[in-house]
Design an enzyme around this catalytic site. Structure first.
Site, PDB file in Angstrom:
ATOM      1  N   LEU A   5      39.837  77.432  -3.559  1.00 48.67           N
ATOM      2  CA  LEU A   5      41.217  77.154  -3.155  1.00 48.67           C
ATOM      3  C   LEU A   5      42.200  77.980  -3.961  1.00 48.67           C
ATOM      4  O   LEU A   5      43.215  78.452  -3.435  1.00 48.67           O
ATOM      5  CB  LEU A   5      41.524  75.656  -3.300  1.00 48.67           C
ATOM      6  CG  LEU A   5      41.488  74.860  -1.989  1.00 48.67           C
ATOM      7  CD1 LEU A   5      42.319  75.508  -0.895  1.00 48.67           C
ATOM      8  CD2 LEU A   5      40.089  74.639  -1.493  1.00 48.67           C
ATOM      9  N   ALA A  29      38.028  71.299 -10.642  1.00 45.90           N
ATOM     10  CA  ALA A  29      37.117  70.188 -10.334  1.00 45.90           C
ATOM     11  C   ALA A  29      35.675  70.580 -10.586  1.00 45.90           C
ATOM     12  O   ALA A  29      35.340  71.758 -10.663  1.00 45.90           O
ATOM     13  CB  ALA A  29      37.278  69.793  -8.860  1.00 45.90           C
ATOM     14  N   THR A  81      38.606  64.717  -1.344  1.00 40.57           N
ATOM     15  CA  THR A  81      37.424  64.942  -0.528  1.00 40.57           C
ATOM     16  C   THR A  81      37.118  63.808   0.450  1.00 40.57           C
ATOM     17  O   THR A  81      37.513  62.652   0.210  1.00 40.57           O
ATOM     18  CB  THR A  81      36.207  65.128  -1.462  1.00 40.57           C
ATOM     19  OG1 THR A  81      35.018  65.169  -0.706  1.00 40.57           O
ATOM     20  CG2 THR A  81      36.089  63.973  -2.449  1.00 40.57           C
ATOM     21  N   ASP A  82      36.351  64.139   1.477  1.00 40.42           N
ATOM     22  CA  ASP A  82      35.829  63.143   2.415  1.00 40.42           C
ATOM     23  C   ASP A  82      34.842  62.188   1.742  1.00 40.42           C
ATOM     24  O   ASP A  82      34.556  61.124   2.262  1.00 40.42           O
ATOM     25  CB  ASP A  82      35.130  63.846   3.579  1.00 40.42           C
ATOM     26  CG  ASP A  82      34.072  64.820   3.087  1.00 40.42           C
ATOM     27  OD1 ASP A  82      34.442  65.772   2.390  1.00 40.42           O
ATOM     28  OD2 ASP A  82      32.873  64.616   3.365  1.00 40.42           O
ATOM     29  N   TYR A 133      30.431  62.054  -7.301  1.00 37.43           N
ATOM     30  CA  TYR A 133      31.508  62.997  -6.963  1.00 37.43           C
ATOM     31  C   TYR A 133      32.659  62.251  -6.265  1.00 37.43           C
ATOM     32  O   TYR A 133      33.821  62.354  -6.671  1.00 37.43           O
ATOM     33  CB  TYR A 133      30.951  64.107  -6.063  1.00 37.43           C
ATOM     34  CG  TYR A 133      31.983  65.060  -5.514  1.00 37.43           C
ATOM     35  CD1 TYR A 133      32.774  65.831  -6.360  1.00 37.43           C
ATOM     36  CD2 TYR A 133      32.167  65.191  -4.130  1.00 37.43           C
ATOM     37  CE1 TYR A 133      33.728  66.704  -5.844  1.00 37.43           C
ATOM     38  CE2 TYR A 133      33.111  66.059  -3.605  1.00 37.43           C
ATOM     39  CZ  TYR A 133      33.887  66.813  -4.464  1.00 37.43           C
ATOM     40  OH  TYR A 133      34.838  67.678  -3.960  1.00 37.43           O
ATOM     41  N   LYS A 177      36.442  61.585  -7.734  1.00 37.94           N
ATOM     42  CA  LYS A 177      37.618  62.136  -7.043  1.00 37.94           C
ATOM     43  C   LYS A 177      38.590  61.007  -6.670  1.00 37.94           C
ATOM     44  O   LYS A 177      39.805  61.169  -6.758  1.00 37.94           O
ATOM     45  CB  LYS A 177      37.195  62.905  -5.779  1.00 37.94           C
ATOM     46  CG  LYS A 177      36.417  64.183  -6.026  1.00 37.94           C
ATOM     47  CD  LYS A 177      37.192  65.258  -6.771  1.00 37.94           C
ATOM     48  CE  LYS A 177      38.366  65.776  -5.992  1.00 37.94           C
ATOM     49  NZ  LYS A 177      39.050  66.870  -6.750  1.00 37.94           N
ATOM     50  N   TRP A 226      33.951  70.282   3.750  1.00 43.23           N
ATOM     51  CA  TRP A 226      33.146  71.480   3.994  1.00 43.23           C
ATOM     52  C   TRP A 226      33.985  72.775   3.915  1.00 43.23           C
ATOM     53  O   TRP A 226      34.060  73.566   4.862  1.00 43.23           O
ATOM     54  CB  TRP A 226      32.458  71.410   5.365  1.00 43.23           C
ATOM     55  CG  TRP A 226      31.421  70.331   5.478  1.00 43.23           C
ATOM     56  CD1 TRP A 226      31.153  69.329   4.619  1.00 43.23           C
ATOM     57  CD2 TRP A 226      30.479  70.166   6.563  1.00 43.23           C
ATOM     58  NE1 TRP A 226      30.123  68.549   5.088  1.00 43.23           N
ATOM     59  CE2 TRP A 226      29.696  69.031   6.261  1.00 43.23           C
ATOM     60  CE3 TRP A 226      30.248  70.860   7.747  1.00 43.23           C
ATOM     61  CZ2 TRP A 226      28.689  68.582   7.112  1.00 43.23           C
ATOM     62  CZ3 TRP A 226      29.250  70.415   8.597  1.00 43.23           C
ATOM     63  CH2 TRP A 226      28.474  69.296   8.288  1.00 43.23           C
TER      64      TRP A 226
END
Ligand SMILES: NC(=O)c1ccc[n+]([C@@H]2O[C@H](COP(=O)([O-])OP(=O)(O)OC[C@H]3O[C@@H](n4cnc5c(N)ncnc54)[C@H](OP(=O)(O)O)[C@@H]3O)[C@@H](O)[C@H]2O)c1
Length: 285
Positions: free
Chosen positions: A12, A62, A103-104, A127, A131, A152
């Site tokens: 990112l 992260a 995140t998902d 994870y 988060k 993803w």
């Protein structure tokens, strides 16, 4: 506008630098990764904001490897939770906006329906738990915050994202075994960065789900990568337990970009178009 990108060497961070030229040409970017500012060290973080006074902080720092997080929960919580807390405290100290990427994996992935921003979180992985703890710290310590959950992600800055792993593998292998029971929305870091750069100009604070549109399983994703790479490699669908290039994680954590649609904020490209664009730019073999 002065923007601090913490964790700038990752996917990112690279995408934000690439996209800012066109989408925030007015911005001065301050890039740091762990060697310059370790986000787990509160005094380093506070020292940095005191000296540079950014208007916006992007928390891209992260531990994203799900396996590493399972093996080293202390490390995962230190970076993903305490790191986010430190940046939130710093943002609040200088009244800067903060944007945390999440995140998902904050969802359990049990139901087969996409999750929107108002669904209950219930992370199953270290994870995801770390988060979510980071999200909660940001909400607690920074008033002017954005939280963006994505899924993803692929972009330059990582050889270990799924796209790059498949591209590397097909250089030498003729057959790959890929999971057909993990579903998601592959998302280009560049497309995500464009939205992030747009959002920080607003006061539309809160939590957003932001992925490219469309849903696929890993097997379908790999087939599309191989097709675009024009390689003659056989992709064999298998269950996650027997699959290569994916960790054990919730099987259906598709995110619904509900709030950006409700507010009419942005439209994301389809994952197939975004993948094609990425391959055009990055696949130079
Ligand atoms: N990748 C995905 O599929 C995905 C999906 C949804 C959400 N996200 C979230 O999006 C954000 C960015 O992801 P990404 O794909 O860009 O990750 P990435 O490529 O792994 O980048 C993370 C960067 O943070 C750095 N970092 C690690 N510990 C640090 C510390 N203590 N202080 C400062 N920097 C540190 C890493 O350095 P090292 O490499 O040296 O450790 C790396 O350069 C993360 O918050 C992630 O949870 C990612």
């Amino acid at each position: 506008m002065k923007i601090w990108i913490a964790g700038a060497a990752g996917q990112l961070g690279c995408a934000l630098n690439d996209m800012a030229k066109e989408h925030r040409p007015d911005a001065e970017l301050l890039n740091t990764d762990i060697d310059e500012v370790d986000v787990t060290d509160l005094s380093q973080v506070l020292g940095f904001v005191k000296e540079h006074q950014p208007d916006v902080i992007f928390d891209c720092a992260a531990v994203t490897d799900v396996g590493v997080c399972e093996d080293s929960p202390k490390y995962a919580f230190k970076v993903n939770a305490v790191g986010a807390r430190n940046l939130a405290i710093a943002a609040s100290r200088i009244q800067a906006k903060i944007l945390l990427l999440s995140t998902d994996d904050v969802f359990n992935g049990i139901r087969q329906v996409p999750y929107h921003e108002f669904d209950e979180t219930d992370p199953m992985t270290v994870y995801g738990k770390s988060k979510l703890a980071g999200e909660n710290y940001v909400k607690e310590f920074a008033h002017d915050h954005f939280i963006i959950r994505s899924n993803w992600v692929f972009g330059r800055g990582s050889r270990t994202n799924f796209v790059n792993q498949i591209l590397d593998a097909i250089e030498t292998k003729t057959e790959l075994h890929i999971s057909d029971d993990q579903y998601g929305s592959p998302t280009s870091a560049n497309a995500l960065a464009v939205f992030m750069l747009h959002l920080i100009g607003s006061e539309e604070y809160g939590t957003y789900h932001v992925t490219c549109s469309g849903v696929c399983n890993r097997y379908e994703f790999a087939k599309e990568i191989v097709r675009l790479a024009k390689k003659d490699v056989k992709i064999i669908p298998v269950r996650t337990k027997k699959a290569e290039y994916c960790s054990a994680r919730p099987t259906f954590t598709v995110l619904d970009n509900f709030l950006i649609q409700v507010l009419g904020l942005h439209e994301m490209p389809t994952w197939i178009d975004a993948l094609e664009e990425y391959m055009k730019q990055e696949y130079k073999r």
